[in-house]
Write a protein that holds these residues in place. Structure first.
Motif, short mmCIF file in Angstrom:
data_model
loop_
_atom_site.label_atom_id
_atom_site.label_comp_id
_atom_site.label_asym_id
_atom_site.label_seq_id
_atom_site.Cartn_x
_atom_site.Cartn_y
_atom_site.Cartn_z
N ASP A 101 -86.94 -132.60 2.50
CA ASP A 101 -86.71 -134.01 2.91
C ASP A 101 -86.60 -134.07 4.52
O ASP A 101 -85.62 -133.51 5.23
CB ASP A 101 -85.38 -134.53 2.51
N PHE A 146 -88.24 -142.53 -3.62
CA PHE A 146 -89.65 -142.95 -2.78
C PHE A 146 -90.19 -144.07 -3.49
O PHE A 146 -90.23 -144.01 -4.93
CB PHE A 146 -90.55 -141.68 -2.36
N ARG A 192 -86.72 -137.36 6.00
CA ARG A 192 -86.39 -138.80 6.29
C ARG A 192 -85.49 -138.97 7.24
O ARG A 192 -85.40 -139.94 7.76
CB ARG A 192 -85.94 -139.37 4.92
N GLN A 215 -90.78 -140.65 6.48
CA GLN A 215 -90.62 -141.43 5.53
C GLN A 215 -91.79 -141.55 4.38
O GLN A 215 -91.74 -142.14 3.24
CB GLN A 215 -90.71 -142.85 5.81
N THR A 216 -93.06 -140.77 4.73
CA THR A 216 -93.96 -140.57 3.65
C THR A 216 -93.53 -139.17 2.89
O THR A 216 -93.64 -138.19 3.68
CB THR A 216 -95.28 -140.53 4.47
N LEU A 217 -93.91 -139.31 1.53
CA LEU A 217 -94.00 -138.04 0.71
C LEU A 217 -95.27 -137.55 0.50
O LEU A 217 -95.86 -138.28 -0.15
CB LEU A 217 -92.96 -138.39 -0.71
N ASP A 258 -95.36 -145.12 -0.73
CA ASP A 258 -94.98 -144.10 0.26
C ASP A 258 -95.37 -142.67 0.02
O ASP A 258 -95.01 -141.88 0.60
CB ASP A 258 -93.34 -144.18 0.57
N ILE A 259 -96.18 -142.46 -1.25
CA ILE A 259 -96.60 -141.26 -1.74
C ILE A 259 -98.07 -141.00 -1.42
O ILE A 259 -98.77 -141.52 -1.61
CB ILE A 259 -96.06 -140.99 -3.15
#
Length: 544
Positions: free
Chosen positions: A255, A330, A257, A265-267, A334-335
């Motif tokens: 993580d 998420f 974030r 913030q992007t996974l 954002d993935i």
């Protein structure tokens, strides 16, 4: 009480390492260390070694059993007079191994560090709270004993699925009459039986060598080292997910974030190759860029259970996405899904099934398994190989990819020796070329006419940046004009793919647009198949 603790130690998992996070105090004599390898006492160490060798010999005998049984049958050893003494010997060995296991339990019971671990494990099983999970995460042990952290059933209704699991694209059946279909089924029954045996014996192990226990055992020190680095240096969180088919999937989440940076913030969900594990795989590339990263192991790989057939792969990918959305928090937008090699199948399934996913990056991936399977098998086996692949191992990545509407980046290895159908020196036999062509032909059919395809093929034949630039300049491609044409079409129509752009365009314009799109959708990386991708090559896919 002591007897019950010994019994738990007897049945307990193999403990491999003790992790310590930065805020926790270190035991005396271990100052400055983030973790250490578990040190069993002499009795536990020797008995565990004996049981480990017994497990390896059992695995070796399992894989060689067809050859051994054929040899014994030809020598006449498979008869009651020969089998009775053998069974007695086997029984004696089993009793001895049971005694060794009892002694190992005694050795564990006398080790305070193992007692502390087994107490935390039992408490977490009874009460799976975040605090107990945090304590348990300080230990690296056999993942089969790890309590489940997330189940597909928590967010989905099992009644909405078929018995196999999530939906896959199936090959279109050939239309036949009822009588003709019955006769054809009887005629092809031997082929179906042989295909089933091939797929479920050596076929899947050749396709996914990472699922072979002996390979996993050989790689165990490397995997343990990689996992220790992810947990102790990257603050990774290990989780067990239960897919809709009951398989347990081993995952690692890092993580970012809370850290300063543009990408936290992007996974990025990583899909490994056929002998890849998240511990030493493609997770490292997005980690270098500061992304939040979620890696997972194929069914049957390391801590994951099951077998890596396409249906099980898709089921695993589904629960990973559900976990990212419902447990990690998420949004699908954002993935980014990032895949290497055969991982392109699960990655393309993911974006097909969840079209809201932000983008897809495929590195050294292919369009279809069948041409690669035919490459390594005799020509006389072609009908059997075709039926086996289509029926049991239909990795149709290109077909799934064409169902996705979002941004895509394909990375081609110019010296790839795995997904070429002739050799690494023939770059035009790289199946990544076919993946690009199929995607462009679906999305821009009016641009990718015969002339457009020829122009793209000329660009694909270039094996270095100088040759690429020469082909690009020979067609006098105007990038600004291409962007304006595509942007104007999107603004006026705003439609889903396939687009009709290029329908009223000149031949020269279509060629320019075809080359422009090819260069935007694909990047070349001058390397072989298994070289780790540097972060400098991991860029966001192009989009208008």
């Amino acid at each position: 009480m002591a007897g019950w603790m010994w019994f738990r130690c007897f049945l307990g998992p193999h403990l491999q390492r003790v992790h310590r996070s930065q805020e926790e105090s270190r035991p005396e004599g271990r100052a400055g260390r983030r973790g250490w390898t578990y040190q069993p006492k002499s009795l536990e160490k020797h008995t565990d070694s004996i049981l480990g060798w017994a497990s390896a010999l059992w695995s070796l005998s399992y894989y060689s059993s067809p050859l051994v049984l054929c040899y014994l049958y030809r020598k006449g050893y498979i008869c009651s007079s020969k089998l009775v003494p053998v069974s007695q010997y086997v029984g004696t060995v089993m009793v001895c191994l049971l005694g060794v296991a009892f002694l190992r339990g005694w050795g564990r019971w006398r080790n305070s560090e193992y007692q502390q671990f087994i107490s935390i494990l039992e408490e977490t099983r009874k009460n799976h709270t975040p605090s107990n999970k945090k304590k348990l995460a300080c230990y690296d042990f056999d993942f089969s004993h790890w309590p489940a952290d997330f189940s597909w059933e928590e967010v989905s209704n099992p009644k909405l699925l078929s018995k196999a699991g999530v939906s896959l694209l199936k090959p279109e059946p050939k239309l036949r009459g009822a009588a003709d279909s019955m006769l054809n089924s009887l005629r092809t029954l031997p082929c179906h039986i042989v295909s089933f045996l091939i797929a479920h014996s050596f076929g899947r192990r050749i396709l996914y060598p990472g699922s072979v226990y002996l390979l996993q055992r050989a790689m165990r020190p490397m995997l343990q080292q990689g996992q220790a680095r992810l947990i102790e240096e990257c603050e990774g969180q290990r989780n067990k997910l239960v897919a809709c088919d009951g398989n347990e999937i081993d995952t690692m989440f890092v993580d970012r974030r809370r850290e300063e940076g543009l990408h936290g913030q992007t996974l990025v969900i990583c899909c490994e190759g056929n002998a890849g594990f998240y511990e030493v795989g493609c997770m490292n590339t997005p980690l270098e860029g500061g992304y939040s990263v979620l890696g997972w192991n194929h069914p049957g790989f390391a801590g994951s259970t099951g077998v890596p057939f396409p249906q099980n792969e898709a089921n695993a990918m589904d629960v990973v996405i559900q976990f990212a959305v419902h447990k990690l928090g998420f949004q699908l937008s954002d993935i980014v899904v990032y895949a290497w090699s055969i991982g392109g199948f699960t990655a393309s399934w993911a974006v097909m099934s969840y079209p809201e996913i932000q983008a897809l990056v495929l590195d050294a991936s292919f369009d279809d398994l069948l041409p690669l399977a035919l490459k390594v098998m005799p020509d006389s086996w072609r009908p059997l190989v075709t039926h086996t692949v289509r029926q049991y191992m239909n990795l149709n990545s290109a077909e799934q990819l064409c169902k996705y509407q979002g941004p895509v980046l394909l990375i081609r290895r110019t010296k790839d020796e795995i997904i070429t159908t002739t050799g690494p020196e023939d770059i035009m036999s790289n199946r990544g070329n076919n993946l690009l062509l199929k995607l462009l032909q679906f999305r821009y059919p009016k641009v990718m006419t015969d002339d457009g395809v020829r122009a793209v093929r000329a660009w694909l034949a270039a094996s270095n940046p100088v040759e690429e630039a020469a082909v690009y300049s020979s067609y006098e491609v105007d990038d600004d004009w291409c962007v304006s044409v595509l942007q104007s079409y999107k603004t006026e129509r705003d439609v889903f793919f396939p687009w009709s752009v290029g329908e009223d365009m000149t031949l020269e314009g279509r060629r320019q647009l075809a080359l422009f799109l090819a260069r935007k959708y694909m990047r070349n990386f001058d390397s072989t198949h298994c070289t780790p991708l540097p972060y400098s090559e991991f860029t966001a896919p192009w989009g208008l």
